[in-house]
Design an enzyme around this catalytic site. Sequence first.
Site, PDB file in Angstrom:
ATOM      1  N   THR A 187       0.848  -1.200   0.000  1.00 42.20           N
ATOM      2  CA  THR A 187       0.000   0.000   0.000  1.00 42.20           C
ATOM      3  C   THR A 187       0.874   1.237   0.000  1.00 42.20           C
ATOM      4  O   THR A 187       1.858   1.287   0.721  1.00 42.20           O
ATOM      5  CB  THR A 187      -0.835   0.004   1.304  1.00 42.20           C
ATOM      6  OG1 THR A 187      -1.767  -1.050   1.212  1.00 42.20           O
ATOM      7  CG2 THR A 187      -1.555   1.316   1.525  1.00 42.20           C
ATOM      8  N   THR A 238       0.608   1.953   7.208  1.00 44.74           N
ATOM      9  CA  THR A 238       0.478   0.804   6.327  1.00 44.74           C
ATOM     10  C   THR A 238       0.479  -0.461   7.175  1.00 44.74           C
ATOM     11  O   THR A 238       0.918  -0.442   8.320  1.00 44.74           O
ATOM     12  CB  THR A 238       1.610   0.779   5.279  1.00 44.74           C
ATOM     13  OG1 THR A 238       1.417  -0.346   4.405  1.00 44.74           O
ATOM     14  CG2 THR A 238       2.980   0.678   5.924  1.00 44.74           C
ATOM     15  N   GLY A 241      -4.858  -2.949   8.576  1.00 45.51           N
ATOM     16  CA  GLY A 241      -5.661  -1.769   8.813  1.00 45.51           C
ATOM     17  C   GLY A 241      -6.520  -1.828  10.057  1.00 45.51           C
ATOM     18  O   GLY A 241      -6.780  -0.799  10.690  1.00 45.51           O
TER      19      GLY A 241
HETATM   20  C1  SD4 Z   1      -5.464  -2.204   4.675  1.00 42.78           C
HETATM   21  N1  SD4 Z   1      -3.640  -0.858   5.465  1.00 42.78           N
HETATM   22  O1  SD4 Z   1      -6.334  -2.275   3.839  1.00 42.78           O
HETATM   23  C2  SD4 Z   1      -4.138  -1.553   4.307  1.00 42.78           C
HETATM   24  C3  SD4 Z   1      -3.203  -2.580   3.773  1.00 42.78           C
HETATM   25  C4  SD4 Z   1      -1.779  -2.146   3.738  1.00 42.78           C
HETATM   26  O2  SD4 Z   1       0.359  -2.508   3.269  1.00 42.78           O
HETATM   27  O3  SD4 Z   1      -1.393  -1.103   4.148  1.00 42.78           O
HETATM   28  N2  SD4 Z   1      -0.906  -2.915   3.251  1.00 42.78           N
HETATM   29  O4  SD4 Z   1      -5.586  -2.699   5.808  1.00 42.78           O
END
Ligand code: SD4
Length: 326
Positions: A187, A238, A241
């Site tokens: 992400t 990141t 979440g």
């Molecule tokens: C989530 N925070 O959808 C995001 C995923 C993420 O690195 O950051 N991946 O939970």
Amino acid sequence: MSSRRRFIKQSGLASLGLIAAGQSSQATPKKHKSKKVTRPLAIATWKNGVQANVAAWDVLSKGGRALDAVEQGVKVVEADPNDMTVGYGGRPDRDGIVTLDACIMDETGNAGSVCALENIKHPISVARRVMEKTPHVMLAGDGALQFAKEEGFAEENLLTDKAKKEFQEWRKTSDYKPLINIENHDTIGMLALDAQGNISGACTTSGLAYKMHGRVGDSPIIGAGMYCDNEVGGAVATGMGELVMKTLGSYLVVELMNQGMSPQKAVEEAIARIVKKIPGYQDFQIGYLAINKAGEVGAYSLHKGFNYALYANGENQLIDSSYYLK
Ligand code: SD4
């Protein structure tokens, strides 16, 4: 200097004095000084942040606005089919559908966001339109898609053959267990401080691979996946979440800075909050980045393996973050 040489690893950076203090000794974090760098600067999560920073720097180095820098920066990763956790090429949910989350925030405190958006390659630009053209902050699902189409965004299939094949393989077991630093972690969260001293941030993702249909993560939630306060600084998150949402991580980091903490100390505190409040935190990765008005930078994660790209003083560097769990 060749681009290759710019991607200096942590060891090299130490001698350049470009690693935020506390990054290598967080077991006993006594010093919480963050490294100060000259503005403008762009900072972004994970190794794909390097290519995002190049686009952001193109804006910043010409005196452009931090808001434009973060949008242009993360769009590079949204369009990259090789990044399988953002935009085009992102892994689908367990029904085989790619759904995207994104948010953006400018120096005036305006914010826009979309979640569970399908078929649009650049959710960050839709989020910006939500911010600039609607009385709202967040649009979800069908409503977000309807708005995007009204704004002239083209619908396209975001599920690449590669992602489809992986999904079909996954369906054989349907075993849902995100792997730390491996699956799901690319992400892009980005912060920029422009030459005028203004801060903006952006965050965009396809979320967790094989999530339940309709699941929304932290990334599009203002204050969770990203938050900026132009008087103070900005933060992005990141990783898993759900842990960030439960602690409203990015807002927490910015508020801690507002109360006087350095960016490095603030991100360490936000990780400490997760450790204190969330049982089973060891099974997940979380990474935070923060900047303040003075151009100080902080980075910290739960587990080893989080890295980020920092473009400052004309150098674009991939840096290993310090981390909590040894
Ligand atoms: C989530 N925070 O959808 C995001 C995923 C993420 O690195 O950051 N991946 O939970």
